[in-house]
Write a protein that holds these residues in place. Structure first.
Motif, short mmCIF file in Angstrom:
data_model
loop_
_atom_site.label_atom_id
_atom_site.label_comp_id
_atom_site.label_asym_id
_atom_site.label_seq_id
_atom_site.Cartn_x
_atom_site.Cartn_y
_atom_site.Cartn_z
N VAL A 113 0.86 -1.18 0.00
CA VAL A 113 0.00 0.00 0.00
C VAL A 113 0.90 1.23 0.00
CG1 VAL A 113 -0.24 0.01 2.52
CG2 VAL A 113 -1.97 1.15 1.12
N HIS A 114 0.46 2.23 -0.76
CA HIS A 114 1.26 3.46 -0.89
C HIS A 114 0.30 4.63 -1.03
CE1 HIS A 114 4.53 6.08 -2.05
NE2 HIS A 114 3.89 6.41 -3.14
N ARG A 115 0.57 5.69 -0.29
CA ARG A 115 -0.25 6.91 -0.39
C ARG A 115 0.40 7.85 -1.40
NH1 ARG A 115 -2.15 9.24 4.93
NH2 ARG A 115 0.01 8.87 5.42
N PHE A 116 -0.43 8.46 -2.25
CA PHE A 116 0.10 9.38 -3.25
C PHE A 116 -0.93 10.47 -3.53
CE2 PHE A 116 -2.30 6.28 -5.61
CZ PHE A 116 -2.84 6.96 -6.68
N PRO A 117 -0.47 11.63 -4.04
CA PRO A 117 -1.41 12.72 -4.34
C PRO A 117 -2.01 12.56 -5.73
CG PRO A 117 0.84 13.46 -4.68
CD PRO A 117 0.93 12.04 -4.16
N ILE A 118 -3.27 12.93 -5.83
CA ILE A 118 -3.94 12.95 -7.13
C ILE A 118 -5.03 14.03 -7.09
CG2 ILE A 118 -5.60 11.11 -6.59
CD1 ILE A 118 -3.93 11.55 -9.98
N SER A 119 -4.96 14.94 -8.02
CA SER A 119 -5.95 16.03 -8.11
C SER A 119 -6.21 16.70 -6.76
CB SER A 119 -7.26 15.51 -8.69
OG SER A 119 -7.10 15.06 -10.01
N ARG B 246 -0.07 -8.57 8.90
CA ARG B 246 1.13 -8.02 9.50
C ARG B 246 1.62 -6.90 8.60
NH1 ARG B 246 1.29 -13.30 9.36
NH2 ARG B 246 2.73 -13.47 7.62
N PHE B 247 2.23 -5.90 9.19
CA PHE B 247 2.74 -4.77 8.44
C PHE B 247 4.26 -4.75 8.53
CE2 PHE B 247 -1.48 -3.53 9.75
CZ PHE B 247 -2.02 -3.06 8.57
N SER B 248 4.89 -4.44 7.42
CA SER B 248 6.33 -4.26 7.42
C SER B 248 6.73 -3.47 6.19
CB SER B 248 7.06 -5.61 7.45
OG SER B 248 6.80 -6.32 6.26
N LYS B 249 7.90 -2.89 6.25
CA LYS B 249 8.44 -2.21 5.08
C LYS B 249 9.06 -3.27 4.18
CE LYS B 249 9.37 2.23 7.16
NZ LYS B 249 10.35 3.29 7.35
N THR B 250 9.13 -2.97 2.91
CA THR B 250 9.76 -3.91 1.99
C THR B 250 11.11 -3.39 1.54
OG1 THR B 250 9.49 -5.19 -0.03
CG2 THR B 250 8.66 -2.94 -0.07
N ALA C 277 9.55 -4.92 -6.52
CA ALA C 277 8.14 -4.67 -6.18
C ALA C 277 7.87 -3.17 -6.07
CB ALA C 277 7.78 -5.37 -4.87
N LEU C 278 8.80 -2.44 -5.47
CA LEU C 278 8.62 -0.99 -5.36
C LEU C 278 8.62 -0.32 -6.73
CD1 LEU C 278 10.79 -0.18 -2.22
CD2 LEU C 278 8.29 -0.18 -2.41
N GLY C 279 9.44 -0.82 -7.64
CA GLY C 279 9.45 -0.28 -9.00
C GLY C 279 8.12 -0.51 -9.70
N THR C 280 7.56 -1.71 -9.53
CA THR C 280 6.26 -2.02 -10.12
C THR C 280 5.18 -1.15 -9.50
OG1 THR C 280 6.94 -4.29 -10.57
CG2 THR C 280 4.57 -3.84 -10.54
N LEU C 281 5.21 -1.00 -8.18
CA LEU C 281 4.22 -0.17 -7.49
C LEU C 281 4.32 1.28 -7.96
CD1 LEU C 281 2.03 0.01 -5.29
CD2 LEU C 281 3.86 0.40 -3.64
N ASN C 282 5.52 1.80 -8.08
CA ASN C 282 5.69 3.19 -8.56
C ASN C 282 5.19 3.35 -9.98
OD1 ASN C 282 6.74 4.30 -6.20
ND2 ASN C 282 8.82 3.70 -6.71
N LYS D 215 -5.60 12.93 -1.49
CA LYS D 215 -4.70 11.83 -1.17
C LYS D 215 -5.40 10.53 -1.54
CE LYS D 215 -2.39 14.23 2.58
NZ LYS D 215 -2.27 14.35 4.02
N ALA D 216 -4.66 9.66 -2.18
CA ALA D 216 -5.19 8.36 -2.57
C ALA D 216 -4.26 7.27 -2.04
CB ALA D 216 -5.30 8.25 -4.09
N LEU D 217 -4.82 6.09 -1.88
CA LEU D 217 -4.04 4.92 -1.50
C LEU D 217 -4.13 3.92 -2.62
CD1 LEU D 217 -5.42 4.64 2.11
CD2 LEU D 217 -3.10 5.27 1.53
N VAL D 218 -2.99 3.40 -3.06
CA VAL D 218 -2.99 2.33 -4.05
C VAL D 218 -2.65 1.05 -3.29
CG1 VAL D 218 -0.57 2.67 -4.74
CG2 VAL D 218 -2.15 1.51 -6.28
N PHE D 219 -3.40 0.00 -3.58
CA PHE D 219 -3.16 -1.32 -3.03
C PHE D 219 -2.74 -2.21 -4.19
CE2 PHE D 219 -6.08 0.76 -0.20
CZ PHE D 219 -5.75 0.31 1.07
N MET D 220 -1.66 -3.00 -4.02
CA MET D 220 -1.17 -3.85 -5.10
C MET D 220 -0.79 -5.22 -4.55
SD MET D 220 2.21 -3.46 -7.52
CE MET D 220 3.32 -4.21 -6.30
N SER D 221 -1.27 -6.27 -5.21
CA SER D 221 -0.92 -7.64 -4.87
C SER D 221 0.51 -7.93 -5.30
CB SER D 221 -1.88 -8.61 -5.57
OG SER D 221 -1.35 -9.91 -5.60
#
Length: 149
Positions: free
Chosen positions: A14-20, A83-87, A92-97, A23-29
């Motif tokens: 999950v990552h928070r980012f600005p749009i218009s 469970r929550f953790s940083k990656t 994966a971060l490149g794909t999420l971005n 604030k939005a949250l993107v969720f990615m498997s």
């Protein structure tokens, strides 16, 4: 958010980012790159609310894609605890971005949040093949989910 080892859709990022100016949250498997966004409301997003947001957003996406409720319920059996953790997975971060960039571009290109069809954008992004998945897209994910019935 980490799931148990048998989860078909794997762990979620999950990552928070600005749009218009929102604030939005993107969720990615992690395993399928299936993704969706949710707009942040007036209430703060916390570690307690994130799992509920993930499951509610994912259920809505799967049902809109025609996945039977029985398959959705079976897929969710592996998400009873989180469970929550940083990656540290740069891949994966490149794909999420990249997915975040595509959401931002498609929303802006469609005239912003007030003018775009956000559901259509989410569906189109999930239909995009990914080279890291052997060019699989939504069709491969759907076939796996349908086997749960």
């Amino acid at each position: 958010m980490a799931a148990d080892d048998g989860a078909l859709l794997g762990n979620w990022y999950v990552h928070r980012f600005p749009i218009s100016r929102r604030k939005a949250l993107v969720f990615m498997s992690e395993t399928t790159f299936l993704s969706f966004i949710l707009l942040q409301g007036k209430r703060a997003v916390t570690l307690d609310t994130l799992p509920t947001m993930l499951l509610a957003g994912l259920e809505q996406l799967l049902v809109m894609r025609g996945i039977p409720q029985e398959a959705v319920d079976r897929a969710f059996l592996h998400y009873q605890e989180g469970r929550f953790s940083k990656t540290d997975s740069r891949s994966a971060l490149g794909t999420l971005n990249d997915i975040v960039f595509r959401y931002q571009w498609m929303i802006d290109h469609a005239g912003g949040l007030d003018a775009c069809d956000l559901t259509d954008i989410i569906m189109r992004i999930n239909e995009t093949p990914h080279s890291r998945l052997g060019c699989d897209s939504w069709d491969a994910v759907q076939a796996k989910l349908l086997r749960l019935c």
